[in-house]
Design a protein around this motif. Sequence first.
Motif, PDB file in Angstrom:
ATOM      1  N   ASN A  35       1.123  -0.932  16.243  1.00 13.37           N
ATOM      2  CA  ASN A  35       0.451  -1.255  14.985  1.00 13.37           C
ATOM      3  C   ASN A  35       0.963  -2.564  14.389  1.00 13.37           C
ATOM      4  O   ASN A  35       0.361  -3.108  13.461  1.00 13.37           O
ATOM      5  CB  ASN A  35       0.634  -0.095  13.994  1.00 13.37           C
ATOM      6  CG  ASN A  35      -0.266  -0.235  12.780  1.00 13.37           C
ATOM      7  OD1 ASN A  35      -1.340  -0.854  12.852  1.00 13.37           O
ATOM      8  ND2 ASN A  35       0.163   0.334  11.659  1.00 13.37           N
ATOM      9  N   LYS A  74      -3.100  -2.106  10.659  1.00 12.22           N
ATOM     10  CA  LYS A  74      -3.719  -1.230   9.667  1.00 12.22           C
ATOM     11  C   LYS A  74      -2.619  -0.551   8.865  1.00 12.22           C
ATOM     12  O   LYS A  74      -1.434  -0.630   9.217  1.00 12.22           O
ATOM     13  CB  LYS A  74      -4.614  -0.202  10.354  1.00 12.22           C
ATOM     14  CG  LYS A  74      -3.943   0.604  11.451  1.00 12.22           C
ATOM     15  CD  LYS A  74      -4.949   1.488  12.175  1.00 12.22           C
ATOM     16  CE  LYS A  74      -4.271   2.269  13.306  1.00 12.22           C
ATOM     17  NZ  LYS A  74      -5.231   3.138  14.038  1.00 12.22           N
ATOM     18  N   GLU A  75      -2.978   0.078   7.813  1.00 12.52           N
ATOM     19  CA  GLU A  75      -2.006   0.688   6.912  1.00 12.52           C
ATOM     20  C   GLU A  75      -1.043   1.585   7.689  1.00 12.52           C
ATOM     21  O   GLU A  75      -1.472   2.466   8.445  1.00 12.52           O
ATOM     22  CB  GLU A  75      -2.731   1.521   5.851  1.00 12.52           C
ATOM     23  CG  GLU A  75      -1.836   1.978   4.709  1.00 12.52           C
ATOM     24  CD  GLU A  75      -1.474   0.832   3.795  1.00 12.52           C
ATOM     25  OE1 GLU A  75      -0.426   0.935   3.129  1.00 12.52           O
ATOM     26  OE2 GLU A  75      -2.203  -0.185   3.742  1.00 12.52           O
ATOM     27  N   SER A 123      -0.341  -5.447   5.519  1.00 15.03           N
ATOM     28  CA  SER A 123      -1.415  -5.021   6.440  1.00 15.03           C
ATOM     29  C   SER A 123      -2.679  -5.796   6.133  1.00 15.03           C
ATOM     30  O   SER A 123      -2.887  -6.285   5.009  1.00 15.03           O
ATOM     31  CB  SER A 123      -1.670  -3.518   6.303  1.00 15.03           C
ATOM     32  OG  SER A 123      -2.006  -3.191   4.950  1.00 15.03           O
TER      33      SER A 123
END
Length: 450
Positions: free
Chosen positions: A389, A420-421, A449
């Motif tokens: 991520n 992404k978060e 993010s």
Amino acid sequence: MNKILKETGKFLNQRFSLHQDQEREKKVVAEIKKGVEFQGINVWILIFAIMVASVGLNVNSAAVVIGAMLISPLMGPIMGIGLGIGITDLDLIKKAAASLAVMVVLSVLTSWLYFFISPLAEAQSELLSRTTPTIWDVFIGLFGGLAGIVATASKERGNVIPGVAIATALMPPLCTAGYGLAIGNMHYFVGAFYLFSINAVFICFSTLLIVRFLRFKEVTFISPEVKRKVRLFIGVFVVAMVVPSIYIAQNLVRETLFNKKVETYVRKVFNFPTTEVIKYEVIKDGEESELEVSLMGDPLNANTIANLESQLSNYELQGVRLLVKQGPKNLNAADIKSQVLETFLTRNLDSLRSKDAKINYLKKELLTFKSKSIPVDKIAKEAVIFDENIKGLCLMEAVNYSSKGSPTDTVHIALTNFAKEPKTGEIQRFEKWLKQRIESDSVRVLADSD
């Protein structure tokens, strides 16, 4: 009281006795006789060693000279002569003397050949130090020889023999004698050969003393009358070898003390605010000495110079003529340049040392910084593998300050860009991994993010 004296005598005998670790007499004699042999390989070893020593003396390399002394076979025949005299072995004396004579001639001729063809003809300090033997060389030869024969006669020889070979220095004087012949300087030849003779005679004498002390068996019976004559001849010969060295040592000490007085006189008397000593030297002509002092700055008048001359006696320099050279016409440009350079170096030495210290400190700091610097590029690639991520990473070191303005801690801030978060606990897991990776407990992860 008698018991104490007896125990003391026993203790001293155990500590200083030469008989406890003594090797068998036959083995000691055989070992020394083996060293007397001079043929085949030993001849070439001597030639090569002389060449090595000559090169070392020529280029002023003490290490090379020491190496040559370690492989030299010169000591064998010398100890053989001492052993032969000690056990009255006439055949051994003749054989050792013949080997030594051949060795000496071959050594001098080899060194003469080298220095004759060598383009470096200037006498270096390693050569000059072998031209003026003194009484101290007698002590070196005597005690070095004693160490050599005691080690040879013991079961545990250790590394004494190589040390004796270096200390007594048999080879360099012969090389220096060859150098004297090559350049036609008989003073060098005689001085160097006298040094070799001192070492050889006292190594031989030391061997004789220890052999007699250990009571080695005599090979040939000699009447007491002949023994007395032999002892008398040896005594006269040893004294004859020592006397010149005492005279040379006396002159050396006298010259050293004289130069020290001259140095003190110039340093204390020639102390003027606007005049500086460029150079001083003592010129000797037989028994007369002249102190020549070159000055730079304001010229001294006749009265001042007369006062300088009157103070010579205060420093025990009676009979020394003072010659003061001052003014452009009397000064040598080379002397001025030399003094200016010397003064510059002296005055700036502390400054140079200080700068060197600062440079060394900065080098150490740079190495420390490099060792502590963080490879962010590598860590960023590893972070992506650890957490898919993560898209990017900015890692920096910052100092945390208190409200009073004083530093409290150093913190590593990791600005992390997530695709992404991040999920619950994802930042904590990455922070824990990053602490282990950079080996620091002070890590703060800031998430960013898209």
